[in-house]
Each structure stands twice: as C-alpha cells, then as structure tokens.
Design a protein around this motif. Structure first.
Motif, mmCIF file in Angstrom:
data_model
loop_
_atom_site.group_PDB
_atom_site.id
_atom_site.type_symbol
_atom_site.label_atom_id
_atom_site.label_comp_id
_atom_site.label_asym_id
_atom_site.label_seq_id
_atom_site.Cartn_x
_atom_site.Cartn_y
_atom_site.Cartn_z
ATOM 1 N N THR A 1 3.485 -4.717 -11.394
ATOM 2 C CA THR A 1 2.840 -5.881 -11.454
ATOM 3 C C THR A 1 3.763 -7.043 -11.205
ATOM 4 O OG1 THR A 1 2.876 -5.312 -13.926
ATOM 5 C CG2 THR A 1 0.916 -4.910 -12.736
ATOM 6 N N PRO A 2 4.834 -7.268 -11.804
ATOM 7 C CA PRO A 2 5.884 -8.273 -11.618
ATOM 8 C C PRO A 2 6.099 -8.629 -10.257
ATOM 9 C CG PRO A 2 6.721 -7.120 -13.685
ATOM 10 C CD PRO A 2 5.666 -6.422 -12.936
ATOM 11 N N MET A 3 6.058 -7.468 -9.523
ATOM 12 C CA MET A 3 6.240 -7.304 -8.001
ATOM 13 C C MET A 3 5.354 -8.452 -7.200
ATOM 14 S SD MET A 3 5.624 -4.294 -5.463
ATOM 15 C CE MET A 3 3.945 -4.202 -5.923
ATOM 16 N N VAL A 4 4.158 -8.387 -7.604
ATOM 17 C CA VAL A 4 2.998 -9.213 -7.091
ATOM 18 C C VAL A 4 3.325 -10.505 -6.919
ATOM 19 C CG1 VAL A 4 0.448 -9.697 -7.276
ATOM 20 C CG2 VAL A 4 1.390 -7.593 -7.686
ATOM 21 N N GLU A 5 3.656 -11.184 -8.118
ATOM 22 C CA GLU A 5 4.177 -12.638 -8.359
ATOM 23 C C GLU A 5 5.344 -12.760 -7.520
ATOM 24 O OE1 GLU A 5 1.935 -14.730 -9.062
ATOM 25 O OE2 GLU A 5 0.647 -13.672 -10.209
ATOM 26 N N VAL A 6 6.454 -11.932 -7.862
ATOM 27 C CA VAL A 6 8.037 -12.368 -7.311
ATOM 28 C C VAL A 6 7.818 -12.315 -5.953
ATOM 29 C CG1 VAL A 6 10.123 -11.701 -7.724
ATOM 30 C CG2 VAL A 6 8.811 -11.413 -9.698
ATOM 31 N N ARG B 1 5.619 -12.889 -3.669
ATOM 32 C CA ARG B 1 5.272 -14.055 -3.058
ATOM 33 C C ARG B 1 6.078 -15.178 -3.438
ATOM 34 N NH1 ARG B 1 1.141 -10.413 -3.744
ATOM 35 N NH2 ARG B 1 -0.909 -10.928 -2.625
ATOM 36 N N ALA B 2 6.811 -14.983 -4.362
ATOM 37 C CA ALA B 2 7.575 -16.363 -4.687
ATOM 38 C C ALA B 2 8.923 -16.453 -3.615
ATOM 39 C CB ALA B 2 8.030 -16.649 -6.058
ATOM 40 N N VAL B 3 9.452 -15.201 -3.654
ATOM 41 C CA VAL B 3 10.924 -15.199 -2.955
ATOM 42 C C VAL B 3 10.861 -14.341 -1.636
ATOM 43 C CG1 VAL B 3 11.934 -15.373 -5.375
ATOM 44 C CG2 VAL B 3 11.678 -12.956 -4.330
ATOM 45 N N GLY B 4 9.783 -13.864 -1.169
ATOM 46 C CA GLY B 4 9.809 -12.892 -0.070
ATOM 47 C C GLY B 4 9.989 -11.483 -0.395
ATOM 48 N N ARG B 5 9.679 -10.649 0.556
ATOM 49 C CA ARG B 5 9.946 -9.049 0.484
ATOM 50 C C ARG B 5 11.236 -8.722 0.400
ATOM 51 N NH1 ARG B 5 11.186 -4.787 3.441
ATOM 52 N NH2 ARG B 5 10.020 -2.847 3.001
ATOM 53 N N THR B 6 12.277 -9.035 1.051
ATOM 54 C CA THR B 6 13.496 -8.482 0.990
ATOM 55 C C THR B 6 14.247 -8.688 -0.335
ATOM 56 O OG1 THR B 6 14.322 -10.198 2.354
ATOM 57 C CG2 THR B 6 13.881 -8.288 3.366
ATOM 58 N N ARG B 7 14.070 -10.062 -0.813
ATOM 59 C CA ARG B 7 14.930 -10.380 -1.975
ATOM 60 C C ARG B 7 14.043 -9.951 -3.218
ATOM 61 N NH1 ARG B 7 15.102 -16.735 0.161
ATOM 62 N NH2 ARG B 7 17.140 -16.571 1.109
ATOM 63 N N MET C 1 12.843 -7.057 -3.283
ATOM 64 C CA MET C 1 13.139 -5.541 -3.018
ATOM 65 C C MET C 1 14.420 -5.402 -3.933
ATOM 66 S SD MET C 1 10.617 -3.679 -2.214
ATOM 67 C CE MET C 1 11.244 -2.035 -1.755
ATOM 68 N N GLU C 2 15.384 -6.466 -3.429
ATOM 69 C CA GLU C 2 16.560 -6.138 -4.067
ATOM 70 C C GLU C 2 16.464 -6.357 -5.559
ATOM 71 O OE1 GLU C 2 20.860 -8.432 -4.100
ATOM 72 O OE2 GLU C 2 19.479 -8.883 -2.543
ATOM 73 N N MET C 3 15.638 -7.113 -6.070
ATOM 74 C CA MET C 3 15.508 -7.287 -7.439
ATOM 75 C C MET C 3 15.008 -5.951 -8.140
ATOM 76 S SD MET C 3 14.265 -11.464 -7.784
ATOM 77 C CE MET C 3 14.297 -11.215 -9.561
ATOM 78 N N LEU C 4 13.831 -5.436 -7.391
ATOM 79 C CA LEU C 4 13.117 -4.538 -8.100
ATOM 80 C C LEU C 4 13.770 -3.220 -8.052
ATOM 81 C CD1 LEU C 4 9.722 -5.641 -6.039
ATOM 82 C CD2 LEU C 4 9.790 -5.487 -8.421
ATOM 83 N N LEU C 5 14.554 -3.013 -6.807
ATOM 84 C CA LEU C 5 15.335 -1.648 -6.729
ATOM 85 C C LEU C 5 16.660 -1.568 -7.492
ATOM 86 C CD1 LEU C 5 14.621 -1.081 -2.911
ATOM 87 C CD2 LEU C 5 13.655 0.002 -4.656
ATOM 88 N N THR C 6 17.258 -2.530 -7.703
ATOM 89 C CA THR C 6 18.558 -2.726 -8.348
ATOM 90 C C THR C 6 18.334 -3.052 -9.811
ATOM 91 O OG1 THR C 6 19.040 -4.933 -8.029
ATOM 92 C CG2 THR C 6 19.883 -3.521 -6.316
ATOM 93 N N GLY C 7 17.447 -3.890 -10.115
ATOM 94 C CA GLY C 7 17.199 -4.396 -11.596
ATOM 95 C C GLY C 7 18.357 -5.324 -11.863
ATOM 96 N N ASP C 8 19.151 -5.900 -11.027
ATOM 97 C CA ASP C 8 20.216 -6.863 -11.297
ATOM 98 C C ASP C 8 19.647 -8.195 -11.564
ATOM 99 O OD1 ASP C 8 22.089 -4.652 -10.949
ATOM 100 O OD2 ASP C 8 22.673 -5.345 -9.101
ATOM 101 N N PRO C 9 20.103 -8.911 -12.671
ATOM 102 C CA PRO C 9 19.582 -10.194 -12.805
ATOM 103 C C PRO C 9 20.178 -11.300 -11.765
ATOM 104 C CG PRO C 9 21.610 -9.937 -14.020
ATOM 105 C CD PRO C 9 21.274 -8.315 -13.335
#
Length: 264
Positions: free
Chosen positions: A147-152, A154-160, A162-170
């Motif tokens: 669910t966070p993916m939906v907003e994030v 739209r804000a930063v684009g798919r590839t960025r 996906m980096e946040m979602l797949l790594t969890g890195d801040p």
C-alpha cells in the motif's frame, strides 16, 4: 480563531487563521498509524475540509520521529478481518487527503517509514528537516509495503520506488528532495516555520480555484495526453465560470488586490 488547540484521540488539532495543523501525538511510540489514529486523522481532515474558512492543512508530528508506519503490535494480533479493517482505514485516509478541497502539507522530521512514508507521499506538498529519512522497509520483516508503494511510486517513479521497496534502505532528505518525494529540505530548527510559511502562502489564493485545480491534477494524472487535455479543458471552463475567476481577472486588470469569496 487563531491559536486554537484541541485533542482528537492521538491527533492534536491546532488552528492558526486559515491553516489547520494536525499533529500525530504519540512521540514515545514514534507516532504509529494505528487504526484509531488513522480514523482520528481522517475525521480531523474531513472537518478541516468542510470548514470553508480553512485554506490549507499541515500534517506534522511531535517528538523525534514523524511516523514509524502501521502499529506492528496491532497487526501482529490481528486476524484476517482485523487486518482488512486496518488497511481499509489506511486507504480511506490517503484518499481523504487526495479528495480534500484544500492542499495538505507534510511537515517531516526524523523517520517516515512504511505507511509513514506513504502518508508523506500522499500529501500535496512536503517539507522535511535535514535529518529526515524515508523508507519502505516492510520487505525486511516479510511484509512488502504494497500500500505505501501506491503513493511512493507516483511520487518518485517506478525504478526509484522499486529500489526503496526491494532493499528497504532509507533515503535521506537530500535524496528525497532530488527524487521529488519532498519539496523543500530545511534545518531542523526552521522546519515548523518553513511548513507554516508554505501553508500560509497557499492561503492567499482562492479556495474555490485551488479546489478545482487539485481535483484536475488528480483527474489527469496518468491519463493519455488527449484525455488529459479534455479533462483539463473542462476544469478550466468550470473555473472560468466561478465568481473568484471573474474577481481575479478584474482585480488584475484593475491593478488591485483580489477579494476572494469564501466558497469551497
């Protein structure tokens, strides 16, 4: 009335002129989005939207963190029906922000993780302190931040995203600014003033015009170009027919300040 403060469960509601500030108020727990908090925040947002004297809303938080996301203890104890209720409330909260007739500004310090990052991305504008960080770390505990993916995204684009979602890195505040997740990054001691100043700047515009424009953005986002123009043209026609549009044009041509109506 200026300087008014009231409590709505885990959310403090403050009013200064045409700006309402909603403050997540469980600093000892890093301001989680429990079911009760999400419902309280949604109710406070809707009340602000229904008040034609309100021209902007700020969502902030007390303490060293903005929001640590969903209440994991609540989720751990939830059965399927309870989990569905939590995520339905989360969806309703984010949609309320999008549908509100006035802009919503996120005021972010410390961490904004998972649903907390989602909340920032759902807002129309965001101001962050230099030390703020943003993350969608659910993958690390076996709960992908869908669910966070939906907003994030739209804000930063798919590839960025996906980096946040797949790594969890801040992501640090300067990176969040470069990626478009936030609008401004300021020193920590300037955060409150920067968010309040941005909200106050919005209040100088016509509420009715801003409401039409905010809806037009939502309606056209992601549409093919010709459909986007069709929606935008209809919005312009509606806007041009409003008293505030006529007043604004007359004021501009007459070289005087406009006097806006108080309509939604």
């Amino acid at each position: 009335m200026s300087g008014v403060r009231s409590e709505v469960r885990q959310v403090a509601v403050e009013r200064d002129g045409a700006v309402v500030t909603l403050v997540l108020d469980e600093p000892q727990r890093r301001n989680p989005l429990s079911l009760a908090t999400m419902r309280a925040l949604r109710a406070a947002l809707r009340a602000a939207g229904d008040d034609t004297g309100v021209r902007a809303v700020v969502i902030g938080a007390r303490g060293p963190a903005f929001c640590a996301g969903h209440d994991l203890r609540e989720l751990a104890a939830a059965d399927a029906a309870a989990a569905e209720e939590v995520f339905a409330a989360c969806t309703e909260l984010m949609l309320t922000i999008h549908r509100l007739p006035v802009p919503v500004v996120a005021r972010v310090q410390g961490v904004a993780t998972a649903a907390g990052c989602q909340l920032v991305a759902a807002c129309d504008l965001a101001v962050a302190a230099e030390g703020a960080t943003f993350a969608t770390p659910g993958v690390r505990i076996g709960l992908f931040c869908s669910t966070p993916m939906v907003e994030v995204m739209r804000a930063v684009g798919r590839t960025r995203a996906m980096e946040m979602l797949l790594t969890g890195d801040p992501v640090d505040a300067p990176t969040a600014l470069a990626w478009g997740l936030v609008n401004r990054v300021v020193p920590a001691d300037a955060l409150d003033g920067a968010a309040a100043g941005l909200a106050a700047r919005i209040t100088t515009a016509s509420r009715a015009t801003v409401a039409i424009g905010k809806q037009a953005v939502a309606d056209t986002l992601g549409l093919p170009l010709d459909e986007a123009y069709a929606h935008a043209a209809r919005a312009m026609c509606r806007n041009a027919a409003t008293p505030d549009a006529r007043e604004g044009i007359d004021a501009f041509l007459g070289r005087r300040p406009p006097v806006w109506s108080h309509g939604a």
